[in-house]
Design an enzyme around this catalytic site. Sequence first.
Site, PDB file in Angstrom:
ATOM      1  N   HIS A 254       0.900  -1.258  -0.009  1.00 30.87           N
ATOM      2  CA  HIS A 254       0.055  -0.049   0.037  1.00 30.87           C
ATOM      3  C   HIS A 254       0.744   1.185   0.087  1.00 30.87           C
ATOM      4  O   HIS A 254       0.546   2.070  -0.672  1.00 30.87           O
ATOM      5  CB  HIS A 254      -0.992  -0.091   1.216  1.00 30.87           C
ATOM      6  CG  HIS A 254      -1.667  -1.218   1.431  1.00 30.87           C
ATOM      7  ND1 HIS A 254      -2.403  -1.816   0.258  1.00 30.87           N
ATOM      8  CD2 HIS A 254      -2.134  -1.910   2.260  1.00 30.87           C
ATOM      9  CE1 HIS A 254      -3.205  -2.659   0.719  1.00 30.87           C
ATOM     10  NE2 HIS A 254      -2.980  -2.839   1.989  1.00 30.87           N
ATOM     11  N   LYS A 355      -5.494   5.800  14.622  1.00 31.25           N
ATOM     12  CA  LYS A 355      -5.652   5.545  13.423  1.00 31.25           C
ATOM     13  C   LYS A 355      -5.383   6.684  12.474  1.00 31.25           C
ATOM     14  O   LYS A 355      -6.117   7.475  12.477  1.00 31.25           O
ATOM     15  CB  LYS A 355      -7.142   4.882  13.056  1.00 31.25           C
ATOM     16  CG  LYS A 355      -7.713   4.727  11.762  1.00 31.25           C
ATOM     17  CD  LYS A 355      -7.086   3.325  11.133  1.00 31.25           C
ATOM     18  CE  LYS A 355      -7.285   3.364   9.456  1.00 31.25           C
ATOM     19  NZ  LYS A 355      -6.639   2.127   8.695  1.00 31.25           N
TER      20      LYS A 355
HETATM   21  C1  BG6 Z   1      -4.656  -4.569   4.892  1.00 27.95           C
HETATM   22  C2  BG6 Z   1      -3.780  -5.417   5.712  1.00 27.95           C
HETATM   23  O1  BG6 Z   1      -4.062  -4.946   3.344  1.00 27.95           O
HETATM   24  O2  BG6 Z   1      -4.970  -3.238   4.741  1.00 27.95           O
HETATM   25  C3  BG6 Z   1      -4.127  -5.143   6.951  1.00 27.95           C
HETATM   26  O3  BG6 Z   1      -3.610  -6.598   5.458  1.00 27.95           O
HETATM   27  C4  BG6 Z   1      -4.577  -3.489   7.277  1.00 27.95           C
HETATM   28  O4  BG6 Z   1      -3.303  -5.550   8.028  1.00 27.95           O
HETATM   29  C5  BG6 Z   1      -5.237  -2.973   6.360  1.00 27.95           C
HETATM   30  O5  BG6 Z   1      -4.932  -3.594   8.538  1.00 27.95           O
HETATM   31  C6  BG6 Z   1      -5.325  -1.464   6.199  1.00 27.95           C
HETATM   32  O6  BG6 Z   1      -6.312  -0.916   5.183  1.00 27.95           O
HETATM   33  P1  BG6 Z   1      -6.995   0.516   5.532  1.00 27.95           P
HETATM   34  O7  BG6 Z   1      -7.952   0.606   4.351  1.00 27.95           O
HETATM   35  O8  BG6 Z   1      -7.802   0.201   6.695  1.00 27.95           O
HETATM   36  O9  BG6 Z   1      -5.927   1.238   5.813  1.00 27.95           O
END
Ligand code: BG6
Length: 503
Positions: A254, A355
């Site tokens: 990501h 978060k």
């Molecule tokens: C996922 C991971 O791809 O993305 C997770 O495997 C993580 O561990 C999640 O919590 C986070 O996604 P977002 O959209 O909540 O930032």
Amino acid sequence: MSQNDPCILVIFGASGDLTSRKLIPAMYEMHAMGQLHPSTAILGVSRTAKSDDQWRDELEPWVRQQAKGFDPAKWTEFARRVHYFAGDAVKPDCYPALEARLGELAQQKGTRGNLLFFMSVAESLYEPIVEQIDAAGLVVEGKRWCSIDPNAKSWQRIIVEKPFGHDAVSAASLNRTLGRAFEEESIYRIDHYLGKELVQSLLVLRFANSIFEPVWNWQYIDHVQITAAETVSVGQRTAFYDQTGAIRDMIQSHLFQVMAFVAMEPPSLYTPENVRAEKIKIIDSIAIPTADQVADYCALGQFAADGAEGAYHELGGVSPTSTTETYAALKFHFDNWRWAGTPFYIRSGKKLAAKRTEVVVQFKPPAANLFRKVPGFGGEAPNRLVIEIAPKERFNLRFEVKVPGFGLRGANVNMQLDYADHFKAEPVEAYGPLIVDAMRGDQTLFKHRIEVEGAWNAVMPFLDERSAAARAGIHANYACGSWGPASADELLARDGRAWRNEA
Ligand code: BG6
């Protein structure tokens, strides 16, 4: 926008968590917004025997809970698109019946033979399933550039969920297996971060304005911070997570996508080919740290115990000697003209203070400080652009102004654009628009084979034996609810910088 063709979305892993929690609610949202072709159908494939209606009944509570604005009438319409097929997709004997079912559905719905496969299974099953799809002859069209009549042909495409491989070698193997069955133009390596509004808006901010791009380089930008902080733990996924860790789970995937959008050169036109070519180039220009740089370029951590659960290495499913990181902060440089000498710091971790997913672009101080003799001026470099991706969607630009009143006093002020306030639109589940893009044949927001392999190459020194020194003493080295281990602060302090830790 190009046409959204009718198709059957074939989800391998229909019983999995991703399907019920994300994919089906996302497809419901797309249906409710009129983004699906009227003939488009969904076929979930999993081993457990159940009828179409049973599967629909199982999915309804998920859609109620996860989708924006649940409407029972819309659900009834949407549910008619949803079908189920019981079979073990790694076994050849599953395929004659699956092919027959797809044929029936195509006939009944009018999907013209278009198939969009979605791999929502464990990573170890990707290659065996792709081999079976190929062996069963389900892929009949791939080469769109040599089709004589592009309107008359059917297409078969595949969406591959992360993790895309476990390292550079396994990613290359998966790419080869996919490449034997599908053309690169039919392979959609999905990353749900590219479905996020503010990630996409990064390109618009940079390339649809004239004020940012001239200063978007090493001359004006001191450094960039990219953060994905989470308050959640690893949940039920301990076994998976212990094989994965924060670098694989969040950074290589990501956050590299976010970094690519911040750092890439302008494409000559917003087309899939041009955007993807620029992403390949920027990932390829990451300076891969040498073995003796690794320890200085990273800070790794594991969360300590709190009232709710034990320390990471004490959790069931985690090896007591595990050195898998639940927190990672990495420093990268690009070997290119634009970013020479401007570091990018990327961090992500579980059980942190807040978060928060954001990009901080910290500008250098002005070339000369005209106000150097005036008390209160000349502290922290004032100009900073913060792009908040989640939980709020906001742009913040900080600059220095004069405080009103007698005498000269400076203050840092913030100019903010809040997406929810301004556009009065709530974000939809990121998977929805991405899957619709795949239905339209638009690969702009999907990763290319070369880019994925390049991203693995860039993080491998932080994952293999070269990272052993950075992993020594990792157990419980940060408190839950903190911003990570002390070594992460030291990583920036060594360069005379500090993280932006704002909850
Ligand atoms: C996922 C991971 O791809 O993305 C997770 O495997 C993580 O561990 C999640 O919590 C986070 O996604 P977002 O959209 O909540 O930032």
